[in-house]
Design a protein around this motif. Structure first.
Motif, mmCIF file in Angstrom:
data_model
loop_
_atom_site.group_PDB
_atom_site.id
_atom_site.type_symbol
_atom_site.label_atom_id
_atom_site.label_comp_id
_atom_site.label_asym_id
_atom_site.label_seq_id
_atom_site.Cartn_x
_atom_site.Cartn_y
_atom_site.Cartn_z
ATOM 1 N N GLY A 106 8.893 -3.781 -2.448
ATOM 2 C CA GLY A 106 7.982 -4.608 -1.707
ATOM 3 C C GLY A 106 8.525 -5.611 -0.958
ATOM 4 O O GLY A 106 7.943 -6.364 -0.224
ATOM 5 N N LEU A 109 8.933 -5.741 2.952
ATOM 6 C CA LEU A 109 7.764 -5.257 3.754
ATOM 7 C C LEU A 109 7.285 -6.284 4.790
ATOM 8 O O LEU A 109 6.367 -5.925 5.426
ATOM 9 N N GLY A 126 3.675 -1.062 -3.450
ATOM 10 C CA GLY A 126 4.582 -2.335 -3.789
ATOM 11 C C GLY A 126 4.346 -2.761 -5.079
ATOM 12 O O GLY A 126 3.417 -1.897 -5.959
ATOM 13 N N MET A 155 4.559 -8.755 0.729
ATOM 14 C CA MET A 155 3.485 -7.517 0.347
ATOM 15 C C MET A 155 2.086 -8.110 1.226
ATOM 16 O O MET A 155 1.597 -7.110 1.670
ATOM 17 N N ASN A 159 0.238 -5.730 4.121
ATOM 18 C CA ASN A 159 -1.106 -5.028 4.000
ATOM 19 C C ASN A 159 -1.923 -5.429 4.840
ATOM 20 O O ASN A 159 -2.904 -4.861 5.086
ATOM 21 N N PHE A 168 -0.734 -1.310 -5.264
ATOM 22 C CA PHE A 168 0.057 -2.290 -6.028
ATOM 23 C C PHE A 168 0.210 -2.010 -7.395
ATOM 24 O O PHE A 168 -0.966 -2.024 -8.501
#
Length: 229
Positions: A106, A109, A126, A155, A159, A168
């Motif tokens: 993660g 990201l 993640g 993360m 998202n 998660f």
């Protein structure tokens, strides 16, 4: 010759899943002390070229024909996003009409080049394993300059724009995040990231289970707290 490796096909939530590792050996941006794969000889967070993937994709196509999965889970030795052909691999799987789940720790990201790749996946996982900066540096041994705060915010950032299912995964580690104060912090992290699904796991590798595994009773209590937000 193929660099991919596979786990036995299994059923999850009524779907047939084929789990695939696309890295020839461990390449990761962390070097966690409790990683079941072992030490990170190659600690990187930029993409690396491996052998051509043509033969690996031919083998994958045959695997798909033989096992008829509904979901391909890219769960690699380390951070799959560092494979420079990962986008091609995902596109190939999608061309077969299959869903793709990607496991990433993660941290990457929030980078545009990785967001673009992860956005092609139907599901992205993640994860988090410790909840203080001191433990993050000591236990997960990330690339220099990484921080826990940035890890979490990366993360959350991803998202907010992601249209797929963000999962998660929280690993409860004895002595690191199993106390009440840590559980409260994890709750705050869940709220910040706002995932579609939370998974709570614990150390199940025999090498680390004795020292870092929490009891059944404690694990059940923490799980209930984190899953009922």
């Amino acid at each position: 010759m193929s660099n991919f490796s596979y786990k036995d096909i299994y059923i999850e939530d009524g779907k047939t899943v084929l789990e695939i590792n696309i890295l020839p050996e461990k390449y990761c941006n962390f070097d966690c002390i409790f990683c079941p794969i072992g030490r990170s000889k190659y600690k990187i967070d930029t993409q690396k070229s491996f052998d051509e993937v043509e033969s690996s994709l031919i083998e994958l196509e045959k695997k798909i024909e033989d096992t008829k999965p509904e979901l391909i889970f890219i769960n690699s030795k380390g951070e799959a996003l560092v494979h420079d052909k990962i986008e091609e691999i995902i596109d190939f799987i999608k061309s077969k009409g299959l869903s793709v789940r990607l496991l990433s720790n993660g941290y990457l990201l929030s980078k545009n080049e990785y967001i673009k790749i992860a956005n092609k996946c139907d599901e992205v996982i993640g994860e988090i394993k410790v909840i203080t900066e001191e433990h993050f540096q000591k236990v997960q041994r990330p690339i220099e300059g990484y921080t826990l705060e940035e890890y979490i915010s990366n993360m959350a950032y991803f998202n907010k724009q992601y249209k797929g299912k963000f999962i998660f995964e929280i690993t409860i580690v004895k002595g690191y995040n199993d106390d009440n104060k840590s559980v409260k912090k994890i709750k705050d992290v869940i709220k910040e990231i706002s995932p579609d699904k939370v998974i709570v796991v614990r150390m199940d590798d025999e090498i680390f289970k004795k020292k870092l595994g929490v009891s059944d009773e404690r694990f059940e209590k923490i799980s209930k707290e984190l899953l009922n937000l």
